[in-house]
Design a protein around this motif. Structure first.
Motif, PDB file in Angstrom:
ATOM      1  N   LEU A 103       0.850  -1.196  -0.099  1.00 22.46           N
ATOM      2  CA  LEU A 103      -0.108  -0.074  -0.036  1.00 22.46           C
ATOM      3  C   LEU A 103       1.002   1.172  -0.083  1.00 22.46           C
ATOM      4  O   LEU A 103       1.943   1.311   0.767  1.00 22.46           O
ATOM      5  N   ARG A 126      -1.853   5.743   2.894  1.00 29.22           N
ATOM      6  CA  ARG A 126      -2.924   4.792   3.356  1.00 29.22           C
ATOM      7  C   ARG A 126      -2.225   4.008   4.588  1.00 29.22           C
ATOM      8  O   ARG A 126      -2.920   3.851   5.651  1.00 29.22           O
ATOM      9  N   ASN A 160     -10.002   0.494   2.421  1.00 25.45           N
ATOM     10  CA  ASN A 160      -8.953   0.021   1.547  1.00 25.45           C
ATOM     11  C   ASN A 160      -9.547  -1.602   1.084  1.00 25.45           C
ATOM     12  O   ASN A 160      -8.908  -2.509   1.916  1.00 25.45           O
ATOM     13  N   PRO A 161     -10.271  -1.499   0.304  1.00 25.27           N
ATOM     14  CA  PRO A 161     -10.712  -2.975  -0.077  1.00 25.27           C
ATOM     15  C   PRO A 161      -9.629  -3.858  -0.510  1.00 25.27           C
ATOM     16  O   PRO A 161      -9.793  -5.153  -0.421  1.00 25.27           O
ATOM     17  N   ASP A 162      -8.568  -3.551  -1.102  1.00 21.03           N
ATOM     18  CA  ASP A 162      -7.547  -4.470  -1.539  1.00 21.03           C
ATOM     19  C   ASP A 162      -6.917  -4.936  -0.387  1.00 21.03           C
ATOM     20  O   ASP A 162      -6.420  -5.994  -0.297  1.00 21.03           O
ATOM     21  N   ALA A 163      -6.620  -4.255   0.983  1.00 16.79           N
ATOM     22  CA  ALA A 163      -6.251  -4.689   2.039  1.00 16.79           C
ATOM     23  C   ALA A 163      -7.103  -5.712   2.717  1.00 16.79           C
ATOM     24  O   ALA A 163      -6.803  -6.749   3.036  1.00 16.79           O
ATOM     25  N   LEU A 195      -9.217  -7.528   0.751  1.00 15.32           N
ATOM     26  CA  LEU A 195      -9.176  -8.920   0.090  1.00 15.32           C
ATOM     27  C   LEU A 195      -7.763  -9.683   0.614  1.00 15.32           C
ATOM     28  O   LEU A 195      -7.780 -11.007   0.819  1.00 15.32           O
ATOM     29  N   ARG A 196      -6.910  -9.089   0.862  1.00 13.49           N
ATOM     30  CA  ARG A 196      -5.367  -9.772   1.276  1.00 13.49           C
ATOM     31  C   ARG A 196      -5.924 -10.274   2.671  1.00 13.49           C
ATOM     32  O   ARG A 196      -5.369 -11.542   2.924  1.00 13.49           O
TER      33      ARG A 196
END
Length: 227
Positions: free
Chosen positions: A14, A18, A116-119, A121-122
């Motif tokens: 990130l 963020r 933080n949708p990418d986080a 997902l992780r």
């Protein structure tokens, strides 16, 4: 920007702006071997990021027996789900060596994931991996002999933290023999006998916590995994 927080795999990719959403809320603390980050049943609602050292997550039973649910080192995290659902901790977290870990309040962590949708997902993928490993370990406890469970664990440790040497793969286990027994669901004495047998058969060299895998293929064959 703290390098300690950057070790956490969840946020390693990130951008800095963020990560700063979390940085100001992390409370870092140093733990000695045997210190507890949290106890089963407590309701702090915090999750923890590990900067250095190692932490074991332990289920403690009334009869005095323990079961190690997982071991986590630098870049790992524990109690992520508790940081979200705020329910009591289902197990205890104990430092296995001198450890530095940062506590993040659940509300802060939940808001960070929402933005933080990418986080997020992780995290889902990471929790899925933990669940798969737990299921694999539970399955081996149910159907495999102690020797097979030990061989399987040593192969995994060799892959994760082993170093190649002229003799084989050297693994400096971050745990006592009792810890090792709890990981594979047996007693100290049985672990010692199994290690002795593998040593006598030329599969391992054992020097305290340093275990060298001399014959990886034979070690894999013990629990039924071959190339």
């Amino acid at each position: 920007m703290s390098d300690k927080l950057r070790k956490w795999r969840l946020i390693s990719a990130l951008p800095d702006e963020r990560v700063r959403q979390l940085e100001n809320h992390v409370i870092w603390r140093t733990y000695k071997r045997g210190d507890r980050l949290f106890n089963e049943g407590e309701t702090e609602g915090k999750m923890y990021v590990i900067a250095s050292g190692r932490v074991k997550v332990v289920k403690e039973f009334p009869n005095g027996k323990n079961a190690i649910m997982g071991i986590f080192g630098p870049g790992g995290a524990v109690a992520e789900i508790v940081g979200i659902d705020r329910l009591p901790y289902p197990a205890s977290a104990i430092a296995m060596e001198d450890t530095e870990a940062g506590a993040i309040p659940g509300e802060v962590f939940a808001n960070f994931l929402k933005s933080n949708p990418d986080a997020m997902l992780r995290m889902i993928v990471g929790l899925g991996n933990k669940l798969r490993e737990f299921a694999d370990n539970l399955g081996s406890l149910a159907v495999q002999s102690v020797e097979k469970r030990l061989a399987r664990f040593l192969v995994r440790m060799g892959s994760q933290i082993g170093k190649k040497t002229k003799e084989g793969i050297e693994v400096n286990l971050p745990m006592t023999r009792q810890d090792l027994a709890e990981v594979i669901g047996t007693s100290f004495e049985v672990v010692e006998r199994s290690l002795k047998k593998m040593r006598e058969n030329g599969v391992l060299k054992v020097e305290g916590k340093n275990i060298t895998i001399l014959d990886l293929e034979n070690l894999k064959a013990i629990f039924g995994e071959t190339e």
